[in-house]
Scaffold this active site. Sequence first.
Site, short mmCIF file in Angstrom:
data_model
loop_
_atom_site.label_atom_id
_atom_site.label_comp_id
_atom_site.label_asym_id
_atom_site.label_seq_id
_atom_site.Cartn_x
_atom_site.Cartn_y
_atom_site.Cartn_z
N HIS A 1 -4.59 8.33 2.21
CA HIS A 1 -4.50 9.33 3.28
C HIS A 1 -3.76 8.81 4.51
CE1 HIS A 1 -8.75 7.59 3.69
NE2 HIS A 1 -7.97 6.92 4.51
N TYR B 1 0.17 -7.14 7.63
CA TYR B 1 1.24 -7.07 6.63
C TYR B 1 2.52 -7.72 7.11
CZ TYR B 1 -1.80 -3.28 5.01
OH TYR B 1 -2.87 -2.54 4.61
#
Length: 488
Positions: free
Chosen positions: A171, A258
């Site tokens: 989502h 990340y």
Amino acid sequence: MSFKIAIVGAGSVGFTKKLFTDILCVPEFRDIEFALTDVSEHNLGMIKAILDRIVEANKLPTKVTATTNRREALAGARYIISCVRVGGLEAYADDIRIPLKYGIDQCVGDTICAGGILYGQRNIPVILDFCRDIREVAETGARFLNYANPMAMNTWAAIEYGKVDTVGLCHGVQHGAEQIAEVLGAKSPKELDYVCSGINHQTWFIELRLNGRPIGKDELVAAFEAHPVYSKQEKLRIDVLKRFGVYSTESNGHLSEYLPWYRKRPDEITRWIDMSDWIHGETGGYLRYSTETRNWFETEYPQFLEAASKPIDPARRSNEHASHILEALETNRVYRGHFNVKNDGVITNLPQDAIIESPGFVDRFGINMAAGITLPEACAATCMASINVQRMSVHAAIAGDIDLLKLAVLHDPLVGAVSTPEEVWQMVDEMVVAQAAWLPQYADAVPAAKARLSKSKVKTREWAGAARRSVRSIEELRAEKAALKQAG
């Protein structure tokens, strides 16, 4: 219509309830069967009681079954939805704790970085077991909808090695679009049209239109910097927006782990994160949140059961993809969403074998991706670094190759910015030994890893991280909820 949906990992009680009520918002789906399965009989009992209460309160003919026998649940199923967390919070705690000893500070640790890679090693053997069962006992042509992280690795393994029709669902895109619509002053997120593409948790809004008007970088930066809340909570995302020219879907905390630039030194971590909520960068934030949520649910279960007696309100149907995909496949009402699938030419400047997340349309013919998208070069470069790690991680998990696993961790952007090769080698040994119960493919490698650890001279430290908070007690959570209710 009558068909069967199996939910694997259904003991994820809150999420299972959301999927269940979303699907039952589709009028044609009243007569379907839900088969719940989980390794925890306790959790299964709780969620079945909640779903039974919903069925009873809404006078539905829907059938709900629950079993710890996975093959029984999957038998004859047309759709299989996975929301499993292999190893539970016990293994997850090691995903955060052990890397901290080597200076690696993660907010979530479930996608890449040291924690996400080990999470994938635990999940992939189980995912392949699911796929075997789907091939053998589910309805012919059954579809596997994976919600479990690490999204790209799980989906990659299911498609490439499990040989099952699989789509990964998240989502993050919807939430990012809601933020953009809000800062631009839209009355509804539906006023925003966008193309968002990349890989899971590193997806980029490469085209934006508000009521048909193109939105450029400068306008978007100004809108975020003027927002009284997001300007503080999303400092890192705004910085990436300024430098890359496009906004990332992922939260401030997720995105920070990340990349190799923002979490490699403690002082940098505190500069870029916000502690108003875990998702903005708190050390081990999602672990704390998950622990508190589990404790809260166990204690307040009677309230959750009572709330299940309320009528289903279609107006409150969530934007989770699953119910909309099923509706499109079964009724031919077309749905547009963002899906994790094998690239195969969808994104021109990412590898063909990668699992990408990009726009697609669903109807009775299946999921049809919009092909020929080209990412901005900086976005593609960032995605490529993660894809290379994901590929090695999947191959290591399939082969039980601890040397390849170490190379995958070494090539992770944040790990490489923080740790030396010697530290990475010892850290992986330590994580594999600690999580051996969930890593059957590494059983032969564990004795040698233990021997190396007994002789290692690599120094570690006991470190809570740059921005760690303690798990709150039930009493503290009650007090906080009461204060919020009073203030609101």
